[in-house]
Write an enzyme that holds these catalytic residues in place. Structure first.
Site, PDB file in Angstrom:
ATOM      1  CG  HIS A 106      -1.973  -1.022   1.209  1.00  0.00           C
ATOM      2  ND1 HIS A 106      -3.073  -0.986   2.043  1.00  0.00           N
ATOM      3  CD2 HIS A 106      -2.134  -2.134   0.428  1.00  0.00           C
ATOM      4  CE1 HIS A 106      -3.852  -2.015   1.804  1.00  0.00           C
ATOM      5  NE2 HIS A 106      -3.301  -2.729   0.834  1.00  0.00           N
TER       6      HIS A 106
ATOM      7  CD  GLU B 268      -1.909   4.319   3.309  1.00  0.00           C
ATOM      8  OE1 GLU B 268      -3.064   4.448   3.729  1.00  0.00           O
ATOM      9  OE2 GLU B 268      -1.617   3.550   2.357  1.00  0.00           O
TER      10      GLU B 268
ATOM     11  CB  CYS C 266      -6.526  -0.398   5.397  1.00  0.00           C
ATOM     12  SG  CYS C 266      -4.806  -0.927   5.209  1.00  0.00           S
TER      13      CYS C 266
ATOM     14  CB  CYS D 147      -1.902   1.760   6.132  1.00  0.00           C
ATOM     15  SG  CYS D 147      -1.564   0.866   4.597  1.00  0.00           S
TER      16      CYS D 147
END
Length: 210
Positions: free
Chosen positions: A110, A112, A140, A143
């Site tokens: 992801h 992040e 999420c 993260c």
């Protein structure tokens, strides 16, 4: 210490209860906003001062979010879900990330997560204290947990994620008092362009599948 929006545009104000202004400075961009934010935190931490981050900080946060949007656009052009992130420390961009799940064949890639790895590699710091993270979509659970573990000072995100958002929508890992670190979160910065980019991506994806 209390952080809240003030009414005097163009200044970062740390205000004593008496009304005196011990700290006042014109804010220019996202990097400078983060630098003075961190300096003020260090200067007045543990003292009886009230903190006010005024409306110019909104413009500074928008500048940081536009960099994250540029990362998101690159991800979208590559066929990834368009989410991007950038990390500021002392006025400089030290980390960047964009979704690379398909390209890296990695479900944890992801924006992040990659931005955190980029920032720690560049700065040599395992803790990202005094850093601000800008990301186009609410993090999420994975993260958000990583941001807490990295001890990020501040998080700014654009679009809410009602299905998996873990910074206030579905749950709030970033501000959970049971954890050993809590993050100052600001949401809905440039929410419309962030949301529109995601909406347009999934609309195009559905047309291709039709």
């Amino acid at each position: 210490m209390i952080l809240s929006a003030g009414k005097r545009r163009g200044f970062l104000i740390w205000k004593r209860p008496s009304g005196q202004l011990p700290f006042q400075r014109k804010i220019v961009d996202a990097g400078e906003a983060n630098r003075y934010y961190c300096q003020a935190i260090q200067r007045f931490s543990g003292r009886r001062f009230f903190a006010r981050l005024v409306r110019e900080l909104t413009d500074a946060d928008e500048a940081g979010m536009r960099l994250a949007l540029a990362e998101a656009q690159c991800a979208g052009d590559a066929g990834e879900v368009p989410v991007g992130a950038v990390i500021f420390h002392n006025g400089n961009v030290v980390g960047r990330g964009q979704n690379r799940i398909l390209r890296d064949c990695d479900s944890t890639a992801h924006a992040e997560m990659l931005a955190i790895r980029s920032a720690t590699a560049r700065t040599g710091m395992k803790w990202l204290a005094d850093c601000t993270v800008y990301v186009t979509l609410e993090p999420c659970a994975m993260c958000a947990g990583a941001l807490v573990l990295a001890r990020v000072s501040r998080l700014v995100f654009g679009a809410d994620d009602p299905k998996t958002g873990a910074c206030g929508s579905l749950r709030n890992i970033a501000d959970d008092p049971r954890l050993n670190h809590r993050i100052d979160v600001r949401r809905s910065v440039l929410r419309e362009p962030c949301s529109e980019m995601l909406k347009r991506f999934f609309q195009n994806l559905r047309r291709k599948d039709a």
